[in-house]
Design a protein around this motif. Structure first.
Motif, short mmCIF file in Angstrom:
data_model
loop_
_atom_site.label_atom_id
_atom_site.label_comp_id
_atom_site.label_asym_id
_atom_site.label_seq_id
_atom_site.Cartn_x
_atom_site.Cartn_y
_atom_site.Cartn_z
N ARG A 198 103.23 54.60 -21.73
CA ARG A 198 102.17 55.31 -22.64
C ARG A 198 102.87 56.59 -23.14
O ARG A 198 102.79 56.82 -24.20
CB ARG A 198 100.87 55.80 -21.86
N ALA A 199 103.47 57.27 -22.12
CA ALA A 199 104.17 58.55 -22.50
C ALA A 199 104.95 58.50 -23.56
O ALA A 199 105.13 59.36 -24.53
CB ALA A 199 104.56 59.39 -21.20
N SER A 200 105.88 57.47 -23.61
CA SER A 200 107.14 57.43 -24.61
C SER A 200 106.28 56.88 -25.90
O SER A 200 106.82 57.24 -26.95
CB SER A 200 108.24 56.52 -24.17
N LEU A 215 109.45 48.22 -30.21
CA LEU A 215 107.89 48.06 -29.93
C LEU A 215 107.56 46.80 -30.50
O LEU A 215 106.22 46.50 -30.45
CB LEU A 215 107.35 49.34 -30.75
N TRP A 216 108.24 45.96 -31.33
CA TRP A 216 107.58 44.79 -31.82
C TRP A 216 106.93 43.80 -30.87
O TRP A 216 105.96 43.36 -30.88
CB TRP A 216 108.53 44.12 -32.69
N ALA A 217 107.73 43.46 -29.81
CA ALA A 217 107.22 42.43 -28.84
C ALA A 217 107.85 42.74 -27.51
O ALA A 217 108.65 42.11 -26.84
CB ALA A 217 107.60 40.92 -29.35
N PRO A 218 107.60 44.05 -26.91
CA PRO A 218 108.42 44.19 -25.56
C PRO A 218 107.83 43.45 -24.31
O PRO A 218 108.40 43.47 -23.44
CB PRO A 218 107.79 45.77 -25.55
N PHE A 219 106.65 42.72 -24.50
CA PHE A 219 106.35 41.56 -23.62
C PHE A 219 107.01 40.37 -23.42
O PHE A 219 106.89 39.92 -22.47
CB PHE A 219 104.83 41.58 -23.87
N LEU A 220 107.77 40.29 -24.46
CA LEU A 220 108.48 38.97 -24.16
C LEU A 220 109.58 39.25 -23.04
O LEU A 220 110.28 40.27 -22.87
CB LEU A 220 109.36 38.71 -25.58
N ALA A 247 115.17 37.61 -21.05
CA ALA A 247 116.12 36.53 -21.35
C ALA A 247 116.03 36.29 -22.78
O ALA A 247 116.92 35.58 -23.40
CB ALA A 247 115.60 35.03 -20.84
N TYR A 248 114.97 36.64 -23.70
CA TYR A 248 114.66 36.51 -24.93
C TYR A 248 114.80 37.88 -25.77
O TYR A 248 114.45 38.19 -26.91
CB TYR A 248 113.41 35.75 -25.57
N SER A 249 115.58 38.87 -25.13
CA SER A 249 115.74 40.41 -25.52
C SER A 249 114.47 41.03 -25.58
O SER A 249 114.45 42.26 -26.15
CB SER A 249 116.55 40.24 -26.95
N GLY A 250 113.56 40.57 -24.94
CA GLY A 250 112.07 41.29 -24.73
C GLY A 250 112.54 42.43 -23.64
O GLY A 250 113.73 42.72 -22.96
N ALA A 251 111.60 42.99 -23.25
CA ALA A 251 111.71 44.20 -22.09
C ALA A 251 110.56 43.85 -21.00
O ALA A 251 110.36 44.72 -20.00
CB ALA A 251 111.20 45.35 -22.80
N ASP A 252 110.20 42.67 -20.80
CA ASP A 252 109.09 42.37 -19.76
C ASP A 252 107.99 43.11 -19.58
O ASP A 252 107.78 43.47 -18.28
CB ASP A 252 110.06 42.11 -18.49
N MET A 253 107.64 43.81 -20.60
CA MET A 253 106.59 44.64 -20.37
C MET A 253 105.24 44.13 -19.82
O MET A 253 105.01 42.79 -20.62
CB MET A 253 106.31 45.44 -21.86
N ASP A 254 104.50 44.41 -19.06
CA ASP A 254 103.18 43.81 -18.37
C ASP A 254 102.31 44.26 -19.52
O ASP A 254 102.35 45.02 -20.44
CB ASP A 254 102.82 44.46 -17.54
N MET A 255 101.18 43.56 -19.48
CA MET A 255 100.06 43.55 -20.43
C MET A 255 99.39 45.00 -20.40
O MET A 255 98.65 45.19 -21.41
CB MET A 255 99.11 42.36 -20.25
N GLU A 272 97.37 51.24 -27.77
CA GLU A 272 96.28 52.37 -27.91
C GLU A 272 96.90 53.50 -28.76
O GLU A 272 96.19 54.11 -29.59
CB GLU A 272 95.68 52.53 -26.65
N GLU A 273 98.35 53.85 -28.18
CA GLU A 273 98.89 55.08 -28.58
C GLU A 273 99.19 54.78 -30.17
O GLU A 273 99.08 55.79 -31.15
CB GLU A 273 99.82 55.33 -27.82
N VAL A 274 99.57 53.60 -30.57
CA VAL A 274 100.01 53.23 -32.02
C VAL A 274 98.70 53.53 -32.66
O VAL A 274 98.63 53.88 -33.73
CB VAL A 274 100.52 51.95 -32.12
#
Lengths: 84, 402
Positions: free
Chosen positions: B36-38, B73-78, B81-89, B97-99
């Motif tokens: 959220r902060a970043s 920011l486009w799909a950090p939840f991926l 292994a597919y170049s995502g960031a494993d971001m949790d939901m 929300e911040e966007v």
């Protein structure tokens, strides 16, 4: 609490539809309440509860017709070798 | 048209309300958005100062889309292994929300990209995932979601677009309308009627027979680059179809809409927060008969309700996110409830934010008129409030009827 897969699946379905008097053999589609929302919930429940991922080709109506057929699917997938 | 990344004078003059203009979008960004902060820092630097200008121009600039890509920011939840960031939901909800606090149009573009990327991740076979997910993670390919048609909105079962199976694949015909990001997207997730059910198809924008007509001058989310997209004898390979067929085909749509509602709920929380921040700043500075607005009980009532609803909506969103992270089936209804509550609250508080600002609130010099128009859209998209009430009431009925 139920220990068997059949029991856990039945408990989930009954929790969603308390008015449905259903047993492990009965065809849940015959009750007429299966919509895409419930189908999604059912698949999520089975995957989470039994720690499996159901491949697309197993998402067939015959596998989800009753608690017994779902339990059989779970047993089959749990016994498959894990592919890294 | 080209939109320069410069804050217009009117927006810069309103810096005390919209935040300082820190520089052009092309300026340095501190790093990837991971929480959220970043996300807040990114939005405050690169989005909020320009959002009114985007709204008036009816589009966001390519530079901003590139900045979003560089921020991951486009799909950090991926998966990584597919170049995502494993971001949790839960974190994804906070980021959206911040966007949404800064610009609902950009949040809308993230929403539809999220819906497509999640669907490929959830239902794609290994070849489909390998083909599309890395590009969707990086933003090299931008996605859009094509469900609504001129004659079918909330009534998804009424769609008339068809996909006919041929020997080697599919032929697509039909028209989709109100496609968010449709003017810019590279890849469309198109829902079409097949012989047995409703299927989900991946359709590249450059496929022969695809025609994109911009829809401009909408009430809200005016910079989300809507389009009407027609498909005339579009020939697709067998691998265009995503997910299972038969009784579970509807789950592809259910899942995509669930993610969409989650993102819209997050964006609605962002609108409430933006209304609160703008209104509290204005009420502290603006005086009536020598008394700041903030001291007036009727204004305090509005601000207190904004604070309360922002917190309540945020908690509902976080609960829906926690259930998603746990793989819990209850997340679908929790997301309905979060979206319903947050969107209705956003529309209410955006109206109050304009009211607090008086005539200034109706002018383009402050952001609250934009919030007001954007908030109304939240009550309609990804399931109207009426459809949500029907669904939530259905949940109550099935759980309590004996």
């Amino acid at each position: 609490m139920f220990d068997t897969a059949q029991g856990q699946i039945l408990e989930f379905v009954r929790g969603r539809y308390p008015q449905a008097e259903i047993d492990a053999e009965q065809d849940i589609f015959a009750f007429g309440f299966v919509n895409s929302l419930f189908a999604m919930e059912l698949v999520m429940f089975v995957e989470k509860t039994f720690g499996i991922t159901i491949p697309n080709e197993e998402l067939r109506i015959d596998n989800f017709r009753s608690a017994n057929t779902m339990a059989a699917l779970v047993g089959r997938l749990q016994n498959e070798p894990v592919v890294a | 048209m080209t939109l320069l990344n410069e804050a217009p004078a009117a927006v810069a003059a309103a810096g005390s309300v919209t935040g300082p203009v820190t520089g052009p979008v092309t300026g340095p960004v501190t790093g990837p958005v991971t929480d959220r902060a970043s996300a807040r820092a990114f939005v405050d630097a690169c989005v909020t100062p320009y959002a009114n200008a985007y709204d008036r121009a009816g589009r966001v600039p390519e530079d901003l889309l590139d900045q979003v890509a560089r921020a991951g920011l486009w799909a950090p939840f991926l998966p990584s292994a597919y170049s995502g960031a494993d971001m949790d939901m839960v974190t994804l909800g906070a980021v959206h929300e911040e966007v949404g606090r800064g610009c609902s149009s950009l949040r809308s573009l993230l929403t539809v990209h999220t819906m497509l990327a999640w669907t490929v991740r959830r239902w794609g076979d290994p070849a489909q995932r390998e083909r599309w997910l890395p590009e969707l993670a990086s933003g090299a390919t931008l996605g859009a979601f094509c469900l609504s048609e001129p004659g079918a909105g909330s009534d998804a079962s009424g769609i008339a677009t068809t996909a006919v199976e041929t020997g080697g694949g599919w032929v697509l015909n039909g028209v989709k309308k109100w496609t968010t990001g449709g003017q810019r997207a590279d890849l469309f997730l198109v829902f079409a009627r097949t012989a047995t059910s409703i299927g989900a198809f991946l359709v590249p924008r450059d496929a022969p027979g695809v025609r994109v007509v911009p829809i401009d001058d909408m009430l809200g989310t005016r910079a989300s680059m809507l389009a009407e997209i027609s498909f005339q004898d579009v020939v697709l390979g067998r691998d265009a179809l995503l997910g299972p067929s038969g009784f579970t085909a509807g789950m592809v749509l259910t899942g995509a809409l669930d993610l969409g509602r989650y993102s819209v709920a997050a964006g609605s929380v962002g609108i409430i927060q933006a209304c609160l921040e703008a209104s509290s700043a204005y009420a502290a500075e603006r005086t009536v008969g020598g008394t700041p607005l903030a001291r007036l009980p009727l204004i305090q009532a509005k601000l207190s309700d904004m604070v309360t609803d922002a917190r309540a909506a945020r908690l509902l969103l976080a609960e829906a996110g926690r259930l998603k992270d746990a793989g819990d089936a209850n997340t679908i209804m929790a997301t309905w409830v979060a979206k319903y509550f947050a969107s209705v609250a956003a529309a209410r508080h955006a109206a109050e934010a304009v009211q607090i600002h008086g005539a200034n609130g109706c002018s383009p010099d402050y952001p609250v008129a934009r919030y007001y128009r954007d908030a109304k859209v939240m009550e309609i998209i990804e399931g109207s409030s009426e459809i949500q009430r029907i669904t939530i009431a259905g949940q109550a009925e099935r759980e309590t009827t004996i």
